[in-house]
Design a protein around this motif. Structure first.
Motif, mmCIF file in Angstrom:
data_model
loop_
_atom_site.group_PDB
_atom_site.id
_atom_site.type_symbol
_atom_site.label_atom_id
_atom_site.label_comp_id
_atom_site.label_asym_id
_atom_site.label_seq_id
_atom_site.Cartn_x
_atom_site.Cartn_y
_atom_site.Cartn_z
ATOM 1 N N TRP A 25 0.948 -0.805 -0.198
ATOM 2 C CA TRP A 25 0.015 -0.277 -0.626
ATOM 3 C C TRP A 25 0.941 0.853 0.142
ATOM 4 O O TRP A 25 1.848 1.098 1.099
ATOM 5 N N ALA A 26 0.625 1.929 -0.961
ATOM 6 C CA ALA A 26 0.949 2.924 -0.557
ATOM 7 C C ALA A 26 0.183 4.881 -0.372
ATOM 8 O O ALA A 26 -1.518 4.497 -0.983
ATOM 9 N N GLY A 27 0.242 5.559 0.788
ATOM 10 C CA GLY A 27 -0.597 6.263 0.779
ATOM 11 C C GLY A 27 -0.679 7.963 0.364
ATOM 12 O O GLY A 27 0.580 8.378 0.396
ATOM 13 N N LEU A 28 -1.653 8.110 -0.124
ATOM 14 C CA LEU A 28 -1.443 10.054 -0.696
ATOM 15 C C LEU A 28 -2.316 10.312 0.771
ATOM 16 O O LEU A 28 -2.928 10.308 0.707
ATOM 17 N N SER A 29 -1.098 10.877 1.109
ATOM 18 C CA SER A 29 -2.251 11.645 2.867
ATOM 19 C C SER A 29 -2.512 13.420 2.334
ATOM 20 O O SER A 29 -2.195 14.140 1.221
ATOM 21 N N ALA A 42 1.581 14.746 3.004
ATOM 22 C CA ALA A 42 2.557 13.699 2.985
ATOM 23 C C ALA A 42 1.969 12.554 2.753
ATOM 24 O O ALA A 42 0.980 12.093 2.905
ATOM 25 N N VAL A 43 3.018 11.471 3.278
ATOM 26 C CA VAL A 43 2.739 10.541 2.130
ATOM 27 C C VAL A 43 3.037 8.769 3.618
ATOM 28 O O VAL A 43 4.485 9.718 3.858
ATOM 29 N N SER A 44 2.326 7.973 3.205
ATOM 30 C CA SER A 44 2.162 6.882 3.650
ATOM 31 C C SER A 44 3.004 5.862 3.097
ATOM 32 O O SER A 44 2.153 5.633 1.848
ATOM 33 N N GLU A 234 -6.761 9.099 -9.236
ATOM 34 C CA GLU A 234 -6.102 7.908 -10.166
ATOM 35 C C GLU A 234 -4.213 8.078 -9.492
ATOM 36 O O GLU A 234 -3.894 7.048 -9.815
ATOM 37 N N HIS A 235 -4.079 8.595 -7.953
ATOM 38 C CA HIS A 235 -2.885 8.156 -7.928
ATOM 39 C C HIS A 235 -3.237 6.786 -7.679
ATOM 40 O O HIS A 235 -2.181 6.000 -7.480
ATOM 41 N N GLU A 236 -4.009 6.603 -6.858
ATOM 42 C CA GLU A 236 -4.150 5.049 -5.833
ATOM 43 C C GLU A 236 -4.667 4.575 -7.098
ATOM 44 O O GLU A 236 -3.680 2.913 -6.539
ATOM 45 N N GLY A 238 -2.665 4.285 -9.876
ATOM 46 C CA GLY A 238 -1.332 3.952 -10.243
ATOM 47 C C GLY A 238 -0.416 3.133 -9.282
ATOM 48 O O GLY A 238 0.182 2.456 -9.486
ATOM 49 N N HIS A 239 -1.069 2.919 -7.618
ATOM 50 C CA HIS A 239 -0.143 2.435 -6.743
ATOM 51 C C HIS A 239 -0.844 1.124 -7.552
ATOM 52 O O HIS A 239 -0.406 0.145 -7.198
ATOM 53 N N VAL A 240 -2.522 0.764 -7.367
ATOM 54 C CA VAL A 240 -2.616 -0.537 -8.111
ATOM 55 C C VAL A 240 -1.760 -1.105 -8.755
ATOM 56 O O VAL A 240 -1.730 -2.495 -9.265
ATOM 57 N N ASN A 244 5.027 3.386 -7.754
ATOM 58 C CA ASN A 244 5.060 3.818 -6.356
ATOM 59 C C ASN A 244 5.170 5.411 -6.558
ATOM 60 O O ASN A 244 5.568 6.017 -7.458
ATOM 61 N N HIS A 245 6.408 6.570 -5.673
ATOM 62 C CA HIS A 245 6.337 7.994 -5.055
ATOM 63 C C HIS A 245 7.085 7.924 -5.958
ATOM 64 O O HIS A 245 8.266 6.540 -6.550
ATOM 65 N N VAL A 246 7.498 9.481 -6.663
ATOM 66 C CA VAL A 246 9.284 10.102 -7.413
ATOM 67 C C VAL A 246 8.516 11.081 -6.481
ATOM 68 O O VAL A 246 7.440 12.031 -5.627
HETATM 69 ZN ZN ZN Z 1 0.773 7.350 -2.349
#
Ligand code: ZN
Length: 283
Positions: A25-29, A42-44, A234-236, A238-240, A244-246
């Protein structure tokens, strides 16, 4: 669940914390207080490990028969690699270290949106985001419509009683931190997918989840920031799909969620690569 778990140190504003999660999981906070002012996020990031491979995979009780819905050739065509600037990273690499883990391009990625907590127009927002990410990757999506499956932290990738004898569709929900504890602390979204290993060890994503923080998304939509809300989805996704993040703030997959204008050139290059995954009818 028999997941092997891997703890990871997660850096969030003003604090560190260790998390353990079974999936990727990558989170967009998004700070609730600034949600309607700016997409300052911020991101977790949660790292994960694939379930221990079961030699009965594909035949066992926890998987559908192999090759469900698989065509002989990729269903779509990923676009050619765009120019421009910006990079990409992947959520997980294959054992060879060279290729990213991706979905099987020879079968559609089914997705479903939960009615639990769904805001007015939320399903349309999800469809728009999916269409954008489908076009950018060349991967074909199929909308399975709405589901009453509630959001839960650990979702079974195979739910034959609910979805039939196939991998469960990618699940999108507007959830609360009470339902999904990892949404606590101002995280506005989480996204990731579950891979399965073929007999030769190649990993292929079979399903995934997107959890959107209901209150934060409501705030964005109420403030007329539909572009920002769609960018979160869209970002999430993208993780699916495996991005990952840049660090480049102009990219959708930046920790700040990009500009709200959809995938940028780096995102598109990464998505085009993820659309060129291998067809694995043996899964
Ligand atoms: Zn993310």
């Amino acid at each position: 669940m028999q997941d092997m778990r891997q703890g990871s140190l997660v850096r969030v504003p003003g604090r560190h914390r260790a998390t353990r999660a079974p999936l990727s999981w990558a989170g967009l906070s998004l700070g609730r207080a600034v949600a309607v002012l700016a997409v300052v996020v911020a991101v977790s990031v949660w790292l994960w490990q694939v379930r221990p491979f079961d030699s009965r995979h594909g035949l066992g009780a926890d998987a559908p028969p192999a090759g469900i819905g698989a065509a002989r050739a990729p269903l779509g065509a990923p676009p050619s690699m765009p120019g421009g600037h910006g990079g990409y990273t992947f959520m997980r690499m294959q054992g060879n270290g060279a290729d990213p883990v991706a979905y099987d391009p020879c079968r559609p990625i089914h997705f479903t949106t939960s009615t639990v907590g769904l805001p007015p127009g939320g399903d349309a927002l999800v469809r728009e985001a999916v269409a954008t990410m489908s076009a950018a990757s060349g991967l074909r999506f199929v909308d399975d419509g709405l589901t009453d499956e509630p959001p839960t932290p650990e979702r079974d990738p195979y739910q034959p009683d609910r979805y039939g004898d196939r991998w469960a569709p990618v699940y999108v929900s507007f959830a609360t931190p009470e339902q999904i504890p990892r949404l606590a602390g101002g995280t506005v979204g989480l996204g990731g997918s579950t891979p399965r290993a073929a007999g030769d060890g190649v990993l292929v994503y079979v399903t995934g989840s997107v959890w959107l923080d209901r209150a934060a998304m409501d705030d964005l939509l109420a403030a007329g920031r539909r572009d920002s809300a769609r960018a979160v989805v869209e970002h999430e996704i993208g993780h699916v799909l495996g991005l990952n993040h840049v660090s480049d703030a102009t990219q959708l997959m930046s920790e700040t969620g990009g500009t709200g204008a959809g995938p940028s050139d780096g995102d598109r290059r990464g998505l085009a690569i993820l659309g060129r995954g291998v067809c694995r009818p043996d899964l």
